[in-house]
Design an enzyme around this catalytic site. Structure first.
Site, PDB file in Angstrom:
ATOM      1  N   GLY A  44       0.020  -4.283   7.742  1.00 24.82           N
ATOM      2  CA  GLY A  44      -1.186  -4.959   8.251  1.00 24.82           C
ATOM      3  C   GLY A  44      -1.946  -5.683   7.154  1.00 24.82           C
ATOM      4  O   GLY A  44      -2.436  -6.798   7.342  1.00 24.82           O
ATOM      5  N   CYS A  45      -2.031  -5.057   5.986  1.00 28.54           N
ATOM      6  CA  CYS A  45      -2.782  -5.644   4.871  1.00 28.54           C
ATOM      7  C   CYS A  45      -2.055  -6.863   4.304  1.00 28.54           C
ATOM      8  O   CYS A  45      -2.689  -7.840   3.901  1.00 28.54           O
ATOM      9  CB  CYS A  45      -3.010  -4.600   3.783  1.00 28.54           C
ATOM     10  SG  CYS A  45      -3.976  -3.196   4.394  1.00 28.54           S
ATOM     11  N   THR A  46      -0.731  -6.820   4.304  1.00 28.84           N
ATOM     12  CA  THR A  46       0.059  -7.958   3.850  1.00 28.84           C
ATOM     13  C   THR A  46      -0.136  -9.132   4.808  1.00 28.84           C
ATOM     14  O   THR A  46      -0.383 -10.264   4.373  1.00 28.84           O
ATOM     15  CB  THR A  46       1.554  -7.575   3.745  1.00 28.84           C
ATOM     16  OG1 THR A  46       1.671  -6.527   2.762  1.00 28.84           O
ATOM     17  CG2 THR A  46       2.415  -8.757   3.342  1.00 28.84           C
ATOM     18  N   ALA A  49      -3.671 -10.589   4.340  1.00 26.85           N
ATOM     19  CA  ALA A  49      -3.753 -11.342   3.082  1.00 26.85           C
ATOM     20  C   ALA A  49      -3.068 -12.700   3.221  1.00 26.85           C
ATOM     21  O   ALA A  49      -3.582 -13.728   2.762  1.00 26.85           O
ATOM     22  CB  ALA A  49      -3.136 -10.539   1.939  1.00 26.85           C
TER      23      ALA A  49
END
Length: 158
Positions: A44-46, A49
């Site tokens: 999710g964070c990738t 970003a």
């Protein structure tokens, strides 16, 4: 000191990748987008970003600077930034000072265990250093577009 919508950001100081010093007054004159995320190199964070990366020029054109914030250390941030070719800096909040100030540290259940983690959240600060909008506990799809729209509205109002 906690943050309050429609009030100036409390005093803070943090170091981001590229040895950039970020404070509550370092970006006066431009909008500031601070997005808090749980961890470098997670799915999710990738995705989040990369979506900020892909819209970054639009944020700059609308007069905003973007920073990602997590509890990861600078080494992790440098690798994450390089791997994804992020055009913006990442703040290493290893002591959780900003995380607590913005109230994003939450108890979560992960694999059946209670853990303390970061609630995915984004904050928009106007050119005068006033927190004007916050998104908490958000889902990644469509979020970056929503933040960009809010930044453009700010620019029109200025």
């Amino acid at each position: 000191m906690a943050i309050v919508v429609n009030k100036p950001l409390p005093e803070f100081e943090a170091i981001a990748t590229g040895d950039v010093k970020v404070t509550n007054t370092s970006h006066l004159g431009q909008a500031l987008v601070l997005y808090f995320y749980p961890k470098d190199n997670t799915p999710g964070c990738t995705t989040e970003a990369m979506q900020f990366r892909d819209k970054y020029k639009d944020f700059v054109k609308a007069g905003a600077v973007v920073y990602g914030v997590s509890r990861d250390n600078m080494t992790s941030h440098d690798a994450f930034k390089s791997k994804l070719e992020l055009p913006f800096e990442l703040i290493a909040d290893t002591e959780e000072k900003m995380c607590h100030m913005f109230g994003v540290v939450k108890n979560k259940i992960m694999y059946g265990k209670k853990v303390k983690g970061i609630e995915r959240s984004t904050f928009l600060v106007n050119a005068d250093g006033i927190l004007v909008q916050e998104w908490r506990g958000l889902k990644v799809p469509g979020h970056v577009e929503e933040v960009l729209k809010a930044v453009k509205v700010l620019k029109k109002a200025a």
